[in-house]
Design a protein around this motif. Structure first.
Motif, PDB file in Angstrom:
ATOM      1  N   LYS A 171       0.839  -1.195   0.000  1.00  0.00           N
ATOM      2  CA  LYS A 171       0.000   0.000   0.000  1.00  0.00           C
ATOM      3  C   LYS A 171       0.876   1.249   0.000  1.00  0.00           C
ATOM      4  CE  LYS A 171      -3.834  -2.264   0.294  1.00  0.00           C
ATOM      5  NZ  LYS A 171      -4.916  -2.157  -0.679  1.00  0.00           N
ATOM      6  N   PRO A 172       0.516   2.260  -0.772  1.00  0.00           N
ATOM      7  CA  PRO A 172       1.226   3.534  -0.671  1.00  0.00           C
ATOM      8  C   PRO A 172       1.106   4.055   0.766  1.00  0.00           C
ATOM      9  CG  PRO A 172      -0.173   3.517  -2.610  1.00  0.00           C
ATOM     10  CD  PRO A 172      -0.536   2.305  -1.791  1.00  0.00           C
ATOM     11  N   LEU A 173       2.205   4.581   1.282  1.00  0.00           N
ATOM     12  CA  LEU A 173       2.276   5.003   2.681  1.00  0.00           C
ATOM     13  C   LEU A 173       2.903   6.379   2.794  1.00  0.00           C
ATOM     14  CD1 LEU A 173       2.238   4.398   5.807  1.00  0.00           C
ATOM     15  CD2 LEU A 173       4.502   3.352   5.467  1.00  0.00           C
ATOM     16  N   ILE A 174       2.214   7.265   3.490  1.00  0.00           N
ATOM     17  CA  ILE A 174       2.777   8.572   3.864  1.00  0.00           C
ATOM     18  C   ILE A 174       3.010   8.539   5.363  1.00  0.00           C
ATOM     19  CG2 ILE A 174       2.404  11.056   4.010  1.00  0.00           C
ATOM     20  CD1 ILE A 174       0.469  10.773   1.612  1.00  0.00           C
ATOM     21  N   ILE A 175       4.248   8.749   5.759  1.00  0.00           N
ATOM     22  CA  ILE A 175       4.573   8.838   7.186  1.00  0.00           C
ATOM     23  C   ILE A 175       4.636  10.312   7.575  1.00  0.00           C
ATOM     24  CG2 ILE A 175       6.424   8.509   8.895  1.00  0.00           C
ATOM     25  CD1 ILE A 175       7.028   5.850   7.584  1.00  0.00           C
ATOM     26  N   VAL A 176       3.985  10.637   8.673  1.00  0.00           N
ATOM     27  CA  VAL A 176       4.031  11.981   9.248  1.00  0.00           C
ATOM     28  C   VAL A 176       4.796  11.855  10.550  1.00  0.00           C
ATOM     29  CG1 VAL A 176       2.708  13.961  10.066  1.00  0.00           C
ATOM     30  CG2 VAL A 176       1.739  12.471   8.289  1.00  0.00           C
ATOM     31  N   ARG A 177       5.916  12.563  10.644  1.00  0.00           N
ATOM     32  CA  ARG A 177       6.706  12.512  11.879  1.00  0.00           C
ATOM     33  C   ARG A 177       7.527  13.791  11.995  1.00  0.00           C
ATOM     34  NH1 ARG A 177      11.056  13.710   9.693  1.00  0.00           N
ATOM     35  NH2 ARG A 177      12.252  12.332   8.384  1.00  0.00           N
ATOM     36  N   PRO A 178       7.700  14.276  13.234  1.00  0.00           N
ATOM     37  CA  PRO A 178       8.550  15.451  13.412  1.00  0.00           C
ATOM     38  C   PRO A 178      10.002  15.094  13.097  1.00  0.00           C
ATOM     39  CG  PRO A 178       7.916  14.559  15.538  1.00  0.00           C
ATOM     40  CD  PRO A 178       7.180  13.768  14.503  1.00  0.00           C
ATOM     41  N   GLU A 179      10.764  16.096  12.752  1.00  0.00           N
ATOM     42  CA  GLU A 179      12.171  15.868  12.400  1.00  0.00           C
ATOM     43  C   GLU A 179      12.930  15.142  13.505  1.00  0.00           C
ATOM     44  OE1 GLU A 179      16.173  18.301  10.982  1.00  0.00           O
ATOM     45  OE2 GLU A 179      14.304  19.379  11.280  1.00  0.00           O
ATOM     46  N   LYS A 180      12.608  15.427  14.760  1.00  0.00           N
ATOM     47  CA  LYS A 180      13.347  14.808  15.861  1.00  0.00           C
ATOM     48  C   LYS A 180      13.141  13.296  15.945  1.00  0.00           C
ATOM     49  CE  LYS A 180      11.867  15.525  20.209  1.00  0.00           C
ATOM     50  NZ  LYS A 180      11.494  16.285  21.393  1.00  0.00           N
ATOM     51  N   LEU A 181      12.119  12.754  15.241  1.00  0.00           N
ATOM     52  CA  LEU A 181      11.918  11.306  15.201  1.00  0.00           C
ATOM     53  C   LEU A 181      12.507  10.678  13.941  1.00  0.00           C
ATOM     54  CD1 LEU A 181       8.286  10.891  16.623  1.00  0.00           C
ATOM     55  CD2 LEU A 181      10.480  10.615  17.806  1.00  0.00           C
ATOM     56  N   HIS A 182      13.308  11.443  13.220  1.00  0.00           N
ATOM     57  CA  HIS A 182      13.927  10.930  11.999  1.00  0.00           C
ATOM     58  C   HIS A 182      14.700   9.635  12.265  1.00  0.00           C
ATOM     59  CE1 HIS A 182      16.671  10.372   8.670  1.00  0.00           C
ATOM     60  NE2 HIS A 182      17.667  10.479   9.529  1.00  0.00           N
ATOM     61  N   HIS A 183      15.588   9.660  13.248  1.00  0.00           N
ATOM     62  CA  HIS A 183      16.474   8.520  13.471  1.00  0.00           C
ATOM     63  C   HIS A 183      15.717   7.229  13.814  1.00  0.00           C
ATOM     64  CE1 HIS A 183      20.168   6.374  14.221  1.00  0.00           C
ATOM     65  NE2 HIS A 183      19.645   5.961  15.370  1.00  0.00           N
ATOM     66  N   PRO A 184      14.799   7.235  14.796  1.00  0.00           N
ATOM     67  CA  PRO A 184      14.136   5.967  15.121  1.00  0.00           C
ATOM     68  C   PRO A 184      13.192   5.456  14.018  1.00  0.00           C
ATOM     69  CG  PRO A 184      13.240   7.734  16.457  1.00  0.00           C
ATOM     70  CD  PRO A 184      14.420   8.294  15.729  1.00  0.00           C
ATOM     71  N   LEU A 185      12.828   6.321  13.086  1.00  0.00           N
ATOM     72  CA  LEU A 185      11.898   5.910  12.026  1.00  0.00           C
ATOM     73  C   LEU A 185      12.556   5.847  10.651  1.00  0.00           C
ATOM     74  CD1 LEU A 185       8.796   7.973  13.162  1.00  0.00           C
ATOM     75  CD2 LEU A 185       9.152   5.509  13.389  1.00  0.00           C
ATOM     76  N   LYS A 186      13.874   5.895  10.620  1.00  0.00           N
ATOM     77  CA  LYS A 186      14.562   5.990   9.327  1.00  0.00           C
ATOM     78  C   LYS A 186      14.283   4.811   8.408  1.00  0.00           C
ATOM     79  CE  LYS A 186      19.049   4.397  11.146  1.00  0.00           C
ATOM     80  NZ  LYS A 186      18.532   4.032  12.467  1.00  0.00           N
ATOM     81  N   GLU A 187      14.219   3.591   8.926  1.00  0.00           N
ATOM     82  CA  GLU A 187      13.957   2.431   8.070  1.00  0.00           C
ATOM     83  C   GLU A 187      12.528   2.461   7.521  1.00  0.00           C
ATOM     84  OE1 GLU A 187      17.613   1.497  10.159  1.00  0.00           O
ATOM     85  OE2 GLU A 187      15.690   2.132  10.952  1.00  0.00           O
ATOM     86  N   LEU A 188      11.568   2.792   8.366  1.00  0.00           N
ATOM     87  CA  LEU A 188      10.193   2.909   7.883  1.00  0.00           C
ATOM     88  C   LEU A 188      10.083   4.020   6.844  1.00  0.00           C
ATOM     89  CD1 LEU A 188       7.832   2.434  10.970  1.00  0.00           C
ATOM     90  CD2 LEU A 188       8.002   1.005   8.942  1.00  0.00           C
ATOM     91  N   SER A 189      10.735   5.135   7.100  1.00  0.00           N
ATOM     92  CA  SER A 189      10.683   6.248   6.148  1.00  0.00           C
ATOM     93  C   SER A 189      11.246   5.852   4.792  1.00  0.00           C
ATOM     94  CB  SER A 189      11.438   7.464   6.686  1.00  0.00           C
ATOM     95  OG  SER A 189      10.704   8.071   7.725  1.00  0.00           O
ATOM     96  N   ARG A 190      12.316   5.092   4.780  1.00  0.00           N
ATOM     97  CA  ARG A 190      12.931   4.677   3.514  1.00  0.00           C
ATOM     98  C   ARG A 190      12.031   3.719   2.732  1.00  0.00           C
ATOM     99  NH1 ARG A 190      16.422   7.132   0.789  1.00  0.00           N
ATOM    100  NH2 ARG A 190      17.419   5.219   0.111  1.00  0.00           N
ATOM    101  N   LYS A 191      11.173   2.984   3.425  1.00  0.00           N
ATOM    102  CA  LYS A 191      10.264   2.052   2.756  1.00  0.00           C
ATOM    103  C   LYS A 191       8.925   2.703   2.407  1.00  0.00           C
ATOM    104  CE  LYS A 191      12.363  -2.141   3.672  1.00  0.00           C
ATOM    105  NZ  LYS A 191      12.429  -3.303   2.848  1.00  0.00           N
TER     106      LYS A 191
END
Length: 146
Positions: free
Chosen positions: A106-126
């Motif tokens: 499914k197409p996915l848009i992740i909404v997250r503040p910049e400060k959560l970049h590191h813990p969500l980096k793998e999800l963001s890349r996918k």
């Protein structure tokens, strides 16, 4: 064309209502679905269906079965998933829903503040796209209809 959008994320703040209201104002042809937002019902659905459970663990296990059933059906039927990662609440369910969307293609848009970049980096890349605000997610959603 009308889209069904699954809104994954914590149920305690008004981010969903904000997105829905702004989407309506833009007259986007979108239907929103998401997790059970009544926390008490979500926690007790197993007992509503199967009856009183012997302990808290069994109550949680039965509730999670029916919540996973509901979420799985709605994500499968959705055209797009928007996963909101806020700063105030633990985000385990949001991560699970985002991962389910990715696994289902499914197409996915992740909404997250910049400060959560590191813990969500793998999800963001996918994901299909990662943004920092609900307004940015709305702009991405609107772009689909141009």
């Amino acid at each position: 064309m009308r889209l069904t959008v699954y809104l994954a994320g914590e149920i305690h703040s008004a981010w969903r209502e904000e997105l829905k209201k702004k989407s309506l104002a833009l007259r986007l042809p979108v239907d929103f679905v998401g997790p059970m937002e009544d926390h008490e019902r979500s926690d007790s659905i197993g007992e509503e269906i199967l009856g009183k459970q012997p302990n808290a663990l069994a109550k949680d296990m039965t509730a999670s079965s029916f919540n996973n059933l509901r979420t799985g059906v709605l994500i499968h039927k959705a055209d797009l998933v928007i996963a909101f990662f806020g700063e105030q609440y633990k985000q385990w369910n949001t991560a699970m829903d985002a991962s389910s969307a990715i696994a289902a293609g499914k197409p996915l848009i992740i909404v997250r503040p910049e400060k959560l970049h590191h813990p969500l980096k793998e999800l963001s890349r996918k994901s299909s796209a990662t943004v920092e605000t609900v307004d940015q997610a709305l702009k991405a959603l609107s772009y689909i209809f141009e």
